[in-house]
Design an enzyme around this catalytic site. Structure first.
Site, PDB file in Angstrom:
ATOM      1  N   SER A   1       0.830  -1.210   0.000  1.00 36.72           N
ATOM      2  CA  SER A   1       0.000   0.000   0.000  1.00 36.72           C
ATOM      3  C   SER A   1       0.859   1.253   0.000  1.00 36.72           C
ATOM      4  CB  SER A   1      -0.883   0.039   1.248  1.00 36.72           C
ATOM      5  OG  SER A   1      -1.724  -1.068   1.285  1.00 36.72           O
TER       6      SER A   1
HETATM    7  N1  SAH Z   1       0.406  -5.720   4.026  1.00 35.70           N
HETATM    8  C1  SAH Z   1       1.189  -5.962   2.829  1.00 35.70           C
HETATM    9  C2  SAH Z   1       0.416  -5.711   1.547  1.00 35.70           C
HETATM   10  C3  SAH Z   1      -0.711  -6.626   1.404  1.00 35.70           C
HETATM   11  S1  SAH Z   1      -1.308  -6.925  -0.215  1.00 35.70           S
HETATM   12  C4  SAH Z   1       2.486  -5.192   2.833  1.00 35.70           C
HETATM   13  O1  SAH Z   1       2.736  -4.415   3.781  1.00 35.70           O
HETATM   14  O2  SAH Z   1       3.277  -5.392   1.914  1.00 35.70           O
HETATM   15  C5  SAH Z   1      -2.553  -8.079   0.268  1.00 35.70           C
HETATM   16  C6  SAH Z   1      -2.021  -9.443   0.581  1.00 35.70           C
HETATM   17  O3  SAH Z   1      -3.113 -10.214   1.100  1.00 35.70           O
HETATM   18  C7  SAH Z   1      -1.523 -10.196  -0.632  1.00 35.70           C
HETATM   19  O4  SAH Z   1      -0.191 -10.580  -0.429  1.00 35.70           O
HETATM   20  C8  SAH Z   1      -2.461 -11.403  -0.727  1.00 35.70           C
HETATM   21  O5  SAH Z   1      -1.813 -12.578  -1.176  1.00 35.70           O
HETATM   22  C9  SAH Z   1      -2.921 -11.537   0.705  1.00 35.70           C
HETATM   23  N2  SAH Z   1      -4.176 -12.279   0.911  1.00 35.70           N
HETATM   24  C10 SAH Z   1      -5.285 -12.336   0.138  1.00 35.70           C
HETATM   25  N3  SAH Z   1      -6.233 -13.119   0.699  1.00 35.70           N
HETATM   26  C11 SAH Z   1      -5.711 -13.573   1.865  1.00 35.70           C
HETATM   27  C12 SAH Z   1      -6.178 -14.452   2.904  1.00 35.70           C
HETATM   28  N4  SAH Z   1      -7.385 -15.020   2.872  1.00 35.70           N
HETATM   29  N5  SAH Z   1      -5.362 -14.700   3.948  1.00 35.70           N
HETATM   30  C13 SAH Z   1      -4.119 -14.160   4.025  1.00 35.70           C
HETATM   31  N6  SAH Z   1      -3.621 -13.327   3.074  1.00 35.70           N
HETATM   32  C14 SAH Z   1      -4.397 -13.044   2.007  1.00 35.70           C
END
Ligand code: SAH
Length: 247
Positions: free
Chosen positions: A76
């Site tokens: 983000s």
């Molecule tokens: N917080 C992260 C960015 C997150 S992007 C950072 O600081 O870089 C969103 C992430 O959520 C992705 O990597 C995706 O694979 C993950 N995601 C999607 N569905 C999910 C689920 N059910 N459980 C865990 N992670 C999930």
């Protein structure tokens, strides 16, 4: 825009140090908006965001935008990380859950504020990369033995990373003082609300489509009563269920 791979010490490609770019990011993107929590500003001023993005995006690491981190996922925009952290408001000594580890950046920011960070990532490869990266940057990834000092000299919290479906939370480590969900859900997962401590806060993007995603703060009162408020429109990659596609 300069997108050439920059060496680790010079993300701007023009000799400006990461620390200088970070301080500018804090002033111009966070303080100038509505980020006023000193601890949050300090945390964002400390964590080396350029270490959390792929080499080819390092030159853009401190810009006011999200960036790709591979596997179709994104880290983000710094402001959104700061806003979610400010809303979740983890205090020293508290336990926080993050759903969506991605690069590990948000987890690192949370570890600057809380004692224990539990973070779950659906994609095994991203979870492994995040673990390796956090370890390399000096974060504590395993529970320290009882005899070890409570905090390292940086006073950062411990981080535990696991691969799994964050919709289900982390029941063995619950309850949590705060929960931060960094992928967009169609509804608030019930297991996550259950795993919130009375008095706790959950920050989560919710919407049926990307166009109507809203960042919500869900609080659990002392008797378990639920309150919800909308903060701002956001656009997060979707929360997907293990083996089920999009939630
Ligand atoms: N917080 C992260 C960015 C997150 S992007 C950072 O600081 O870089 C969103 C992430 O959520 C992705 O990597 C995706 O694979 C993950 N995601 C999607 N569905 C999910 C689920 N059910 N459980 C865990 N992670 C999930």
């Amino acid at each position: 825009m300069l997108l050439t791979a920059a060496c680790a010490g010079q993300p701007a490609g023009d000799g400006t140090s990461p620390a200088t770019l970070r301080a500018k990011m804090v002033d111009e993107q966070l303080k100038a908006r509505d980020i006023s929590d000193k601890r949050v500003l300090e945390a964002l001023g400390k964590v080396p965001r350029h270490e959390f993005v792929p080499k080819e995006w390092r030159a853009s690491a401190y810009q006011d935008r999200p960036l790709p981190i591979g596997q179709g996922q994104t880290i983000s925009q710094p402001y959104i990380v700061a806003l979610m952290t400010q809303l979740a408001a983890p205090k020293a000594g508290q336990r926080v859950l993050e759903v969506g580890t991605g690069s590990g950046y948000q987890a690192a920011v949370l570890a600057e504020l809380a004692a224990e960070v539990y973070t779950i990532e659906l994609l095994g490869e991203l979870a492994e990369e995040a673990k390796t990266r956090l370890k390399r940057l000096g974060y504590r990834l395993e529970p320290a033995p009882d005899s070890a000092p409570q905090a390292d000299k940086e006073r950062r919290g411990r981080i535990r990373v696991k691969t799994g479906d964050g919709y289900l939370g982390w029941p063995d480590a619950a309850p949590f003082d705060a929960i931060v969900v960094t992928c967009g859900a169609e509804h608030v997962p019930e297991p996550l609300f259950e795993q919130l401590k009375p008095g706790g806060r959950m920050v989560i993007p919710v919407g049926k489509t990307l166009a109507d995603q809203v960042l919500k703060v869900i609080t659990k009162g002392p008797k378990g009563e639920r309150q919800e408020r909308d903060v701002t429109a956001v656009r997060f990659v979707p929360l997907r269920r293990a083996g089920k596609g999009k939630d």
